[in-house]
Design a protein around this motif. Sequence first.
Motif, PDB file in Angstrom:
ATOM      1  N   LEU A   1       3.144  10.621   3.297  1.00 15.95           N
ATOM      2  CA  LEU A   1       3.105   9.698   4.432  1.00 15.95           C
ATOM      3  C   LEU A   1       2.314   8.439   4.067  1.00 15.95           C
ATOM      4  CD1 LEU A   1       3.673   9.122   7.453  1.00 15.95           C
ATOM      5  CD2 LEU A   1       1.465  10.204   7.919  1.00 15.95           C
ATOM      6  N   THR A   2       1.189   8.611   3.391  1.00 18.05           N
ATOM      7  CA  THR A   2       0.385   7.463   2.968  1.00 18.05           C
ATOM      8  C   THR A   2       1.156   6.578   2.004  1.00 18.05           C
ATOM      9  OG1 THR A   2      -1.617   8.767   3.249  1.00 18.05           O
ATOM     10  CG2 THR A   2      -1.794   6.787   1.907  1.00 18.05           C
ATOM     11  N   THR A   3       1.868   7.197   1.063  1.00 15.72           N
ATOM     12  CA  THR A   3       2.670   6.437   0.115  1.00 15.72           C
ATOM     13  C   THR A   3       3.770   5.669   0.835  1.00 15.72           C
ATOM     14  OG1 THR A   3       2.222   8.094  -1.575  1.00 15.72           O
ATOM     15  CG2 THR A   3       4.062   6.620  -1.972  1.00 15.72           C
ATOM     16  N   LEU A   4       4.415   6.306   1.796  1.00 15.53           N
ATOM     17  CA  LEU A   4       5.476   5.650   2.562  1.00 15.53           C
ATOM     18  C   LEU A   4       4.933   4.464   3.362  1.00 15.53           C
ATOM     19  CD1 LEU A   4       8.441   5.683   3.624  1.00 15.53           C
ATOM     20  CD2 LEU A   4       7.578   7.108   5.488  1.00 15.53           C
ATOM     21  N   VAL A   5       3.822   4.669   4.048  1.00 17.78           N
ATOM     22  CA  VAL A   5       3.235   3.592   4.857  1.00 17.78           C
ATOM     23  C   VAL A   5       2.813   2.420   3.976  1.00 17.78           C
ATOM     24  CG1 VAL A   5       1.256   2.995   6.315  1.00 17.78           C
ATOM     25  CG2 VAL A   5       2.541   5.074   6.761  1.00 17.78           C
ATOM     26  N   CYS A   6       2.222   2.711   2.821  1.00 16.97           N
ATOM     27  CA  CYS A   6       1.817   1.640   1.903  1.00 16.97           C
ATOM     28  C   CYS A   6       3.028   0.900   1.350  1.00 16.97           C
ATOM     29  CB  CYS A   6       0.980   2.197   0.768  1.00 16.97           C
ATOM     30  SG  CYS A   6      -0.655   2.733   1.283  1.00 16.97           S
ATOM     31  N   SER A   7       4.088   1.625   1.012  1.00 13.55           N
ATOM     32  CA  SER A   7       5.301   0.991   0.489  1.00 13.55           C
ATOM     33  C   SER A   7       5.957   0.096   1.540  1.00 13.55           C
ATOM     34  CB  SER A   7       6.291   2.054   0.025  1.00 13.55           C
ATOM     35  OG  SER A   7       5.734   2.832  -0.992  1.00 13.55           O
ATOM     36  N   VAL A   8       6.068   0.598   2.761  1.00 12.98           N
ATOM     37  CA  VAL A   8       6.662  -0.201   3.837  1.00 12.98           C
ATOM     38  C   VAL A   8       5.811  -1.435   4.110  1.00 12.98           C
ATOM     39  CG1 VAL A   8       7.191  -0.195   6.311  1.00 12.98           C
ATOM     40  CG2 VAL A   8       7.912   1.709   4.883  1.00 12.98           C
ATOM     41  N   GLY A   9       4.495  -1.281   4.115  1.00  9.90           N
ATOM     42  CA  GLY A   9       3.602  -2.419   4.343  1.00  9.90           C
ATOM     43  C   GLY A   9       3.710  -3.460   3.244  1.00  9.90           C
ATOM     44  N   THR A  10       3.830  -3.011   2.006  1.00  9.65           N
ATOM     45  CA  THR A  10       3.982  -3.950   0.890  1.00  9.65           C
ATOM     46  C   THR A  10       5.297  -4.705   0.992  1.00  9.65           C
ATOM     47  OG1 THR A  10       2.633  -2.532  -0.516  1.00  9.65           O
ATOM     48  CG2 THR A  10       4.059  -4.136  -1.621  1.00  9.65           C
ATOM     49  N   CYS A  11       6.378  -3.977   1.295  1.00  9.61           N
ATOM     50  CA  CYS A  11       7.684  -4.633   1.439  1.00  9.61           C
ATOM     51  C   CYS A  11       7.675  -5.633   2.588  1.00  9.61           C
ATOM     52  CB  CYS A  11       8.781  -3.591   1.648  1.00  9.61           C
ATOM     53  SG  CYS A  11       9.107  -2.592   0.190  1.00  9.61           S
ATOM     54  N   TYR A  12       7.065  -5.265   3.709  1.00  6.44           N
ATOM     55  CA  TYR A  12       6.994  -6.178   4.844  1.00  6.44           C
ATOM     56  C   TYR A  12       6.162  -7.413   4.500  1.00  6.44           C
ATOM     57  CZ  TYR A  12       6.150  -8.071   9.453  1.00  6.44           C
ATOM     58  OH  TYR A  12       6.065  -8.908  10.530  1.00  6.44           O
ATOM     59  N   SER A  13       5.068  -7.223   3.773  1.00 10.86           N
ATOM     60  CA  SER A  13       4.233  -8.364   3.383  1.00 10.86           C
ATOM     61  C   SER A  13       4.998  -9.320   2.474  1.00 10.86           C
ATOM     62  CB  SER A  13       2.979  -7.886   2.656  1.00 10.86           C
ATOM     63  OG  SER A  13       2.190  -7.108   3.515  1.00 10.86           O
ATOM     64  N   LEU A  14       5.744  -8.771   1.532  1.00 15.35           N
ATOM     65  CA  LEU A  14       6.542  -9.618   0.646  1.00 15.35           C
ATOM     66  C   LEU A  14       7.637 -10.345   1.420  1.00 15.35           C
ATOM     67  CD1 LEU A  14       6.815  -7.290  -2.468  1.00 15.35           C
ATOM     68  CD2 LEU A  14       5.397  -9.338  -2.193  1.00 15.35           C
ATOM     69  N   TRP A  15       8.262  -9.673   2.372  1.00 19.06           N
ATOM     70  CA  TRP A  15       9.297 -10.312   3.198  1.00 19.06           C
ATOM     71  C   TRP A  15       8.690 -11.441   4.038  1.00 19.06           C
ATOM     72  CZ3 TRP A  15       9.836 -10.587   8.555  1.00 19.06           C
ATOM     73  CH2 TRP A  15      11.046 -11.100   8.999  1.00 19.06           C
ATOM     74  N   ALA A  16       7.537 -11.175   4.642  1.00 15.66           N
ATOM     75  CA  ALA A  16       6.878 -12.203   5.457  1.00 15.66           C
ATOM     76  C   ALA A  16       6.458 -13.386   4.600  1.00 15.66           C
ATOM     77  CB  ALA A  16       5.675 -11.609   6.180  1.00 15.66           C
ATOM     78  N   LEU A  17       5.991 -13.128   3.387  1.00 15.01           N
ATOM     79  CA  LEU A  17       5.622 -14.207   2.484  1.00 15.01           C
ATOM     80  C   LEU A  17       6.844 -15.037   2.090  1.00 15.01           C
ATOM     81  CD1 LEU A  17       3.293 -15.463   0.880  1.00 15.01           C
ATOM     82  CD2 LEU A  17       3.856 -13.897  -0.978  1.00 15.01           C
ATOM     83  N   ALA A  18       7.965 -14.370   1.845  1.00 17.85           N
ATOM     84  CA  ALA A  18       9.197 -15.087   1.507  1.00 17.85           C
ATOM     85  C   ALA A  18       9.680 -15.921   2.693  1.00 17.85           C
ATOM     86  CB  ALA A  18      10.276 -14.104   1.076  1.00 17.85           C
ATOM     87  N   GLN A  19       9.593 -15.392   3.898  1.00 21.34           N
ATOM     88  CA  GLN A  19       9.994 -16.133   5.087  1.00 21.34           C
ATOM     89  C   GLN A  19       9.089 -17.344   5.312  1.00 21.34           C
ATOM     90  OE1 GLN A  19      12.655 -15.696   7.141  1.00 21.34           O
ATOM     91  NE2 GLN A  19      13.318 -14.168   5.650  1.00 21.34           N
ATOM     92  N   ALA A  20       7.810 -17.180   5.057  1.00 15.25           N
ATOM     93  CA  ALA A  20       6.865 -18.286   5.261  1.00 15.25           C
ATOM     94  C   ALA A  20       7.023 -19.363   4.202  1.00 15.25           C
ATOM     95  CB  ALA A  20       5.434 -17.756   5.248  1.00 15.25           C
ATOM     96  N   SER A  21       7.534 -19.003   3.026  1.00  8.31           N
ATOM     97  CA  SER A  21       7.673 -19.997   1.970  1.00  8.31           C
ATOM     98  C   SER A  21       8.934 -20.838   2.106  1.00  8.31           C
ATOM     99  CB  SER A  21       7.675 -19.299   0.601  1.00  8.31           C
ATOM    100  OG  SER A  21       8.845 -18.518   0.460  1.00  8.31           O
ATOM    101  N   MET A  22       9.848 -20.419   2.963  1.00 11.39           N
ATOM    102  CA  MET A  22      11.066 -21.197   3.170  1.00 11.39           C
ATOM    103  C   MET A  22      10.970 -21.947   4.496  1.00 11.39           C
ATOM    104  SD  MET A  22      14.030 -18.627   1.994  1.00 11.39           S
ATOM    105  CE  MET A  22      13.341 -17.019   1.735  1.00 11.39           C
ATOM    106  N   PRO A  23      10.990 -23.273   4.445  1.00  8.93           N
ATOM    107  CA  PRO A  23      10.889 -24.035   5.690  1.00  8.93           C
ATOM    108  C   PRO A  23      12.146 -23.844   6.538  1.00  8.93           C
ATOM    109  CG  PRO A  23      11.265 -25.510   3.838  1.00  8.93           C
ATOM    110  CD  PRO A  23      11.093 -24.133   3.278  1.00  8.93           C
ATOM    111  N   LYS A  24      11.942 -23.881   7.854  1.00 11.81           N
ATOM    112  CA  LYS A  24      13.071 -23.753   8.775  1.00 11.81           C
ATOM    113  C   LYS A  24      13.835 -25.063   8.814  1.00 11.81           C
ATOM    114  CE  LYS A  24      11.041 -20.293  11.769  1.00 11.81           C
ATOM    115  NZ  LYS A  24      10.651 -19.942  13.125  1.00 11.81           N
ATOM    116  N   LYS A  25      15.149 -24.958   8.847  1.00 16.34           N
ATOM    117  CA  LYS A  25      16.000 -26.154   8.931  1.00 16.34           C
ATOM    118  C   LYS A  25      16.285 -26.442  10.393  1.00 16.34           C
ATOM    119  CE  LYS A  25      18.146 -25.229   4.515  1.00 16.34           C
ATOM    120  NZ  LYS A  25      19.371 -24.952   3.803  1.00 16.34           N
ATOM    121  N   ASN A  26      16.107 -27.684  10.789  1.00 17.96           N
ATOM    122  CA  ASN A  26      16.373 -28.090  12.175  1.00 17.96           C
ATOM    123  C   ASN A  26      17.753 -28.625  12.342  1.00 17.96           C
ATOM    124  OD1 ASN A  26      13.922 -27.266  13.083  1.00 17.96           O
ATOM    125  ND2 ASN A  26      12.945 -29.234  12.691  1.00 17.96           N
TER     126      ASN A  26
END
Length: 82
Positions: free
Chosen positions: A57-82
């Motif tokens: 369970l700890t491994t799963l939670v850490c893996s999901v958290g890491t993937c979510y952090s990387l996704w959020a970082l990728a989303q934040a690095s791409m500016p939104k187009k208006n």
Amino acid sequence: MRVLRAAPLGLLRSLGPAAPPRRLHNRVPEHQKLFQEDNGLPVHLKGGAMDSALYRLTTLVCSVGTCYSLWALAQASMPKKN
């Protein structure tokens, strides 16, 4: 002060410094034997099925958290187009 006078005497005795020690079974030697035996398992899995489930369970939670952090970082690095 009124609260202390109204409290049951048993409660006050259990909280006071003169409370008799509770008789608990010492399980430390049992756990030492369990964790010191050489059965090829790492120490964090020697506790049985519950330790294995918590480890997974700890491994799963850490893996999901890491993937979510990387996704959020990728989303934040791409500016939104208006």
